[in-house]
Design an enzyme around this catalytic site. Structure first.
Site, PDB file in Angstrom:
ATOM      1  CG  ASP A   1    -111.433 -64.217  10.890  1.00  0.00           C
ATOM      2  OD1 ASP A   1    -112.776 -63.960  10.978  1.00  0.00           O
ATOM      3  OD2 ASP A   1    -111.015 -64.034   9.438  1.00  0.00           O
TER       4      ASP A   1
ATOM      5  NE  ARG B   1    -112.060 -51.152   2.590  1.00  0.00           N
ATOM      6  CZ  ARG B   1    -111.480 -51.708   1.677  1.00  0.00           C
ATOM      7  NH1 ARG B   1    -110.280 -52.000   1.779  1.00  0.00           N
ATOM      8  NH2 ARG B   1    -112.018 -52.528   0.672  1.00  0.00           N
TER       9      ARG B   1
ATOM     10  CG  ASP C   1    -101.737 -49.472   1.640  1.00  0.00           C
ATOM     11  OD1 ASP C   1    -100.941 -48.700   0.903  1.00  0.00           O
ATOM     12  OD2 ASP C   1    -102.705 -49.961   1.399  1.00  0.00           O
TER      13      ASP C   1
ATOM     14  CD  GLU D   1    -107.839 -44.651   2.523  1.00  0.00           C
ATOM     15  OE1 GLU D   1    -108.195 -44.953   1.329  1.00  0.00           O
ATOM     16  OE2 GLU D   1    -106.949 -45.504   3.146  1.00  0.00           O
TER      17      GLU D   1
ATOM     18  CG  HIS E   1    -106.322 -48.059   0.013  1.00  0.00           C
ATOM     19  ND1 HIS E   1    -107.560 -47.609   0.701  1.00  0.00           N
ATOM     20  CD2 HIS E   1    -106.195 -49.182   0.058  1.00  0.00           C
ATOM     21  CE1 HIS E   1    -108.343 -48.572   0.855  1.00  0.00           C
ATOM     22  NE2 HIS E   1    -107.704 -49.547   0.377  1.00  0.00           N
TER      23      HIS E   1
ATOM     24  N   GLY F   1    -102.698 -53.438  -2.729  1.00  0.00           N
ATOM     25  CA  GLY F   1    -103.278 -54.565  -3.625  1.00  0.00           C
ATOM     26  C   GLY F   1    -103.029 -54.015  -5.195  1.00  0.00           C
ATOM     27  CE1 TYR F   2    -105.111 -49.863  -5.882  1.00  0.00           C
ATOM     28  CE2 TYR F   2    -104.358 -48.241  -7.303  1.00  0.00           C
ATOM     29  CZ  TYR F   2    -105.185 -48.557  -6.487  1.00  0.00           C
ATOM     30  OH  TYR F   2    -106.479 -47.794  -6.536  1.00  0.00           O
TER      31      TYR F   2
END
EC number: 1.1.1.290
Length: 274
Positions: A34, A95, A119, A124, A141, A144-145
């Site tokens: 990072d 992303r 994912d 998209e 995607h 995070g759900y």
């Protein structure tokens, strides 16, 4: 075995760090990349090319940026994809455009040894249909759900509203969630990878969403050419109607054995040692 692998985390913010914490709790070697935070973060970081050369599994957790020194648009282009180690697993839950999906199709056809878990998708809500059959696990995607994630967001809004109104926030986040599931854990040694997988699938079986994704996108599009339109391709519909999974914290493990399994709390399970 996962413990024998080296996992690379690209993007060590909140999500990437959470993934690293879980893996390290299980005893997996984790390497971080990072460049945005490495100068101000005490952890050890390596370059992306070093990470690709060393890692058996690479998980992507970066925002999408199109310009600048550390842009992430097509961060994994054809050259980088071709440089992956033999048998690398590449996971993208951030992303879609972080990976050049057209290049990914080309490289995957030439190198079936590379394994893909996606994912997120370039373009998209219209993923490239040629890519889907080449992916080991495919979802729309929804990483995070989770029900807990939704509850945390709602609770933060509630706390802010109470602050603005000058009132006490006397509710707890647990009040927004169903009760915990309890599972008795009776072990004489640390649970092996198979046992942990069974626990994970008890909470959420990723294969169900993978099957639904393929059926919705591939089967429906073959029957109805109009399914590719922005408002009628099933991708957004799957996200809208997704049954939010629970997180590991929804499972309360009651340890009745004598082994030291408190490390499971670092994976997010509840109740260990209580």
């Amino acid at each position: 075995k996962l413990k024998d692998k080296t996992v690379g985390i690209v993007g060590a913010g909140n999500t990437g760090s959470a993934v690293a914490k879980c893996l390290q709790a299980y005893g997996v070697t984790v390497l971080l990349h990072d460049p945005v935070i490495q100068d101000s973060d005490p952890r050890d970081f390596i370059s992306l090319d070093e990470l690709i050369a060393c890692c058996d599994v690479i998980s992507l957790h970066v925002p999408i940026t199109k310009t600048g020194e550390h842009k992430t648009w097509y961060l994994f282009d054809e050259a980088r994809l071709n440089s992956l180690k033999q048998g690398t697993w590449l996971l993208n839950c951030c992303r879609g455009e972080v990976i050049d999906n057209q290049a990914l199709i080309k490289v995957k056809l030439e190198r079936p040894d590379i394994k893909l878990v996606l994912d997120v998708w370039e373009g998209e809500p219209n993923p490239m249909h040629e890519l889907i059959p080449l992916v080991e696990l495919a979802t729309p995607h929804i990483a995070g759900y989770s029900l807990e994630g939704k509850a945390r967001g709602t609770f933060m809004l509630y706390q802010k509203l109470m602050q603005v109104l000058g009132k006490d926030a006397d509710k707890s986040m647990t009040a927004l969630l169903p009760s915990l599931w309890s599972v008795q854990l009776d072990v004489e040694s640390i649970p092996d990878q198979k046992s942990l997988l069974q626990l994970a699938r008890f909470i959420y079986d990723l294969r169900d969403d993978d099957e639904l994704f393929r059926k919705t996108i591939l089967d429906d599009s073959s029957k109805n050419p109009q399914v590719n339109s922005l408002n009628n391709n099933g991708f957004d519909l799957m996200r809208k109607n997704h049954l939010h999974r629970r997180e590991f914290s929804a499972l309360r493990l009651v340890n009745t054995g004598h082994s030291d399994v408190n490390w499971l709390t670092n994976l997010g399970f509840s109740g260990i040692g209580q």
